[in-house]
Write an enzyme that holds these catalytic residues in place. Structure first.
Site, PDB file in Angstrom:
ATOM      1  N   ASP A  52      24.259 -13.969  13.869  1.00  0.00           N
ATOM      2  CA  ASP A  52      24.016 -12.922  12.870  1.00  0.00           C
ATOM      3  C   ASP A  52      23.387 -13.555  11.637  1.00  0.00           C
ATOM      4  O   ASP A  52      23.232 -14.773  11.579  1.00  0.00           O
ATOM      5  CB  ASP A  52      25.328 -12.216  12.489  1.00  0.00           C
ATOM      6  CG  ASP A  52      26.421 -13.202  12.142  1.00  0.00           C
ATOM      7  OD1 ASP A  52      26.104 -14.304  11.677  1.00  0.00           O
ATOM      8  OD2 ASP A  52      27.612 -12.868  12.330  1.00  0.00           O
ATOM      9  N   ASP A  54      23.560 -13.684   7.378  1.00  0.00           N
ATOM     10  CA  ASP A  54      24.297 -13.332   6.171  1.00  0.00           C
ATOM     11  C   ASP A  54      23.351 -13.431   4.990  1.00  0.00           C
ATOM     12  O   ASP A  54      22.504 -14.325   4.928  1.00  0.00           O
ATOM     13  CB  ASP A  54      25.460 -14.300   5.950  1.00  0.00           C
ATOM     14  CG  ASP A  54      26.443 -14.249   7.111  1.00  0.00           C
ATOM     15  OD1 ASP A  54      26.790 -13.133   7.531  1.00  0.00           O
ATOM     16  OD2 ASP A  54      26.833 -15.320   7.611  1.00  0.00           O
ATOM     17  N   ASP A 128      30.681 -25.037   2.971  1.00  0.00           N
ATOM     18  CA  ASP A 128      31.384 -26.125   3.652  1.00  0.00           C
ATOM     19  C   ASP A 128      30.478 -27.308   4.011  1.00  0.00           C
ATOM     20  O   ASP A 128      30.630 -28.402   3.486  1.00  0.00           O
ATOM     21  CB  ASP A 128      32.161 -25.604   4.870  1.00  0.00           C
ATOM     22  CG  ASP A 128      31.348 -24.692   5.782  1.00  0.00           C
ATOM     23  OD1 ASP A 128      30.152 -24.496   5.536  1.00  0.00           O
ATOM     24  OD2 ASP A 128      31.920 -24.184   6.771  1.00  0.00           O
TER      25      ASP A 128
END
Ligand code: ATP
Ligand code: MG
Length: 484
Positions: A52, A54, A128
């Site tokens: 997907d 984002d 991250d």
């Protein structure tokens, strides 16, 4: 910060679905900055098919809502996010985040709540891994790279942003993400992460809610590289944190199931992630069954109780949703039905909603060298390929064989094989909703005791003789304990 030309990274708008472009365009038109960020950019650069896309923006969730109106919903508490519906797709739009002003953290340093909007640089620092922190503006054809992430992509290295110890302490789930991305992308883990990725560090996962750990476990099971990540879970001592009672040992059965799962994903087949839980927990389940059987509990009850126990124990680590629990118990129960079906039920069994999963499970067991399936995996496999006539012949042959075996072993009731009710009892008895239970017990109280006439003498309907014979068991001996 370096600005890279998107085309040099192998990116082009042609690779993007119209949904994400719509979102980026609408935000830009309203005067905001908007980028694609995270796994979508990473996977496109790597030539993979992103799951997907984002989006990230300097508009606050309320401002995003203003732009998209009814197509937008604001969700989340710890992380407030905007969900924008674009066509049939849903795009997650996050606002640039700053470090929490007043840190709302747990005793071990875990961030509990933060909704401080910030700049793109601050947003970058909170992500991250370097490879997950590239900002792609498709209309401008640029990628903002704050930390030479492109080199990490080229060198296939997974590097945490900031101090690895701190980043793991802030959010221990990043340990799982490390293994997931290393396995999924076939990247090596940077030495500074390896150094601090100790069994003590993995203990921090105990503070993570079993709900979140279940979600993460599902991502591990469905990323397409389950077989690669399993040994890593053991090596890094994560296995123990995720699976309470499953010995850290990858049996042939588990390995085959993992390979099978990966293959299904590769060819675009659907998978039920609970299936792998059924595989993982199969051995603890059998051990628990044996425990109850040794206490004299009748087999059907032993299986039902063992299923409940094993799932309850697992829920202390990863809460398995009710529908998945039912699925797992039904797959296990199917093993008994498929192993020794009543001939008149064979046809009905083969059309049962849980047949496919139960059969796949049985065949996997058989192919992994489990001889207790007595070849029934192959039998059912063949049965499904047959014509109606062949099926009838196969059933009669099975019937004869079964009768022969029975005569050999005992002189038990063969009456069962009469061609009567084709109905199959429910595989798993779910507790009824409380309201229905209450209604029933009330009705029972109100109902007069019925009597049955048996050879002249009247017997009350609750007379023990009319009840199924049960082996008497001493429940005081049944203690709940580890399954191994
Ligand atoms: P996937 O292919 O699994 O979707 P992803 O990188 O897109 O991988 P998501 O969980 O969708 O992972 O998260 C989107 C982005 O949000 C990540 O790329 C990362 O930048 C950031 N992110 C997600 N989880 C964390 C976390 N626990 N800590 C820091 N940043 C995170
Ligand atoms: Mg993603």
């Amino acid at each position: 910060m370096q600005t890279l030309r998107a085309s040099k990274c192998g990116l082009s708008t042609a690779q993007l679905p119209s949904s994400i472009l719509d979102v980026i365009d609408a935000l830009t038109k309203a005067g905001y900055e908007a980028y694609i960020v995270g796994g979508g950019v990473r996977d496109l650069i790597l030539g993979l098919n992103p799951k997907d896309f984002d989006a990230v923006t300097n508009a606050t969730p309320a401002q995003v809502k203003e732009v998209f109106g009814r197509r937008c919903r604001i969700i989340g508490r710890r992380f407030e996010l905007a969900h924008v519906y674009a066509g049939r797709e849903l795009i997650e739009v996050a606002t640039f985040r700053a470090p929490p002003k007043k840190a709302v953290t747990s005793a071990s340093g875990m961030i509990l709540r933060d909704n401080n909007w910030g700049t793109i640089e601050q947003d970058f620092a909170r992500r991250d891994f370097s490879i997950n922190a590239m900002y792609y503006q498709p209309r401008k054809g640029i990628v903002l790279d704050f930390c030479h992430a492109i080199d990490d992509i080229k060198n296939k290295t997974l590097r945490l942003l900031g101090d690895p110890t701190l980043r793991f302490e802030e959010d221990p789930v990043r340990m799982l993400r490390t293994l997931r991305f290393a396995a999924k992308l076939n990247f090596s883990i940077a030495p500074e992460i390896l150094e601090i990725f100790t069994p003590e560090m993995t203990q921090l996962l105990r503070d993570i809610s079993p709900h979140r750990l279940y979600d993460e476990s599902q991502k591990l099971f469905t990323m397409g590289h389950l077989n690669r990540v399993l040994p890593m879970l053991i090596d890094f001592d994560i296995w123990r944190q995720l699976f309470a009672d499953i010995s850290p040992d990858i049996s042939t059965f588990i390995e085959r199931a993992a390979i099978n799962t990966d293959q299904r994903i590769q060819i675009g087949k659907t998978i039920n992630p609970a299936f792998f839980y059924a595989v993982l927990l199969w051995k603890p389940f059998l051990e628990r069954c044996n425990f109850y059987l040794s206490k004299g509990v009748v087999p059907a009850e032993a299986r039902a109780q063992a299923g409940l126990d094993v799932l309850k124990r697992q829920a202390t680590r990863t809460i398995i949703p009710r529908f998945a629990e039912t699925f797992i118990r039904e797959v296990w129960e199917m093993q008994t039905r498929l192993l020794n079906p009543k001939p008149q039920q064979i046809q009905a069994l083969s059309t049962h909603a849980r047949f496919r999963a139960g059969f796949d499970f049985l065949l996997l067991r058989e192919k992994s060298g489990d001889t207790t399936t007595q070849g029934m995996g192959v039998w059912w496999d063949a049965y499904q390929q047959m014509t109606t006539d062949e099926k009838e012949r196969a059933i009669s042959q099975y019937n004869r064989q079964r009768a022969k075996n029975r005569r050999k072993t005992a002189t038990e009731d063969v009456v069962e094989t009469k061609l009567v009710a084709v109905e199959i009892e429910p595989l798993v008895n779910e507790p009824e909703p409380r309201s229905r239970r209450e209604r029933k017990s009330r009705a029972k109280l109100e109902r007069p005791v019925q009597t049955v006439s048996a050879g002249g003498s009247e017997i009350a309907s609750d007379h023990p003789i009319l009840k199924r014979k049960r082996v008497k068991r001493d429940l005081s001996q049944v203690v709940f304990g580890p399954t191994q």
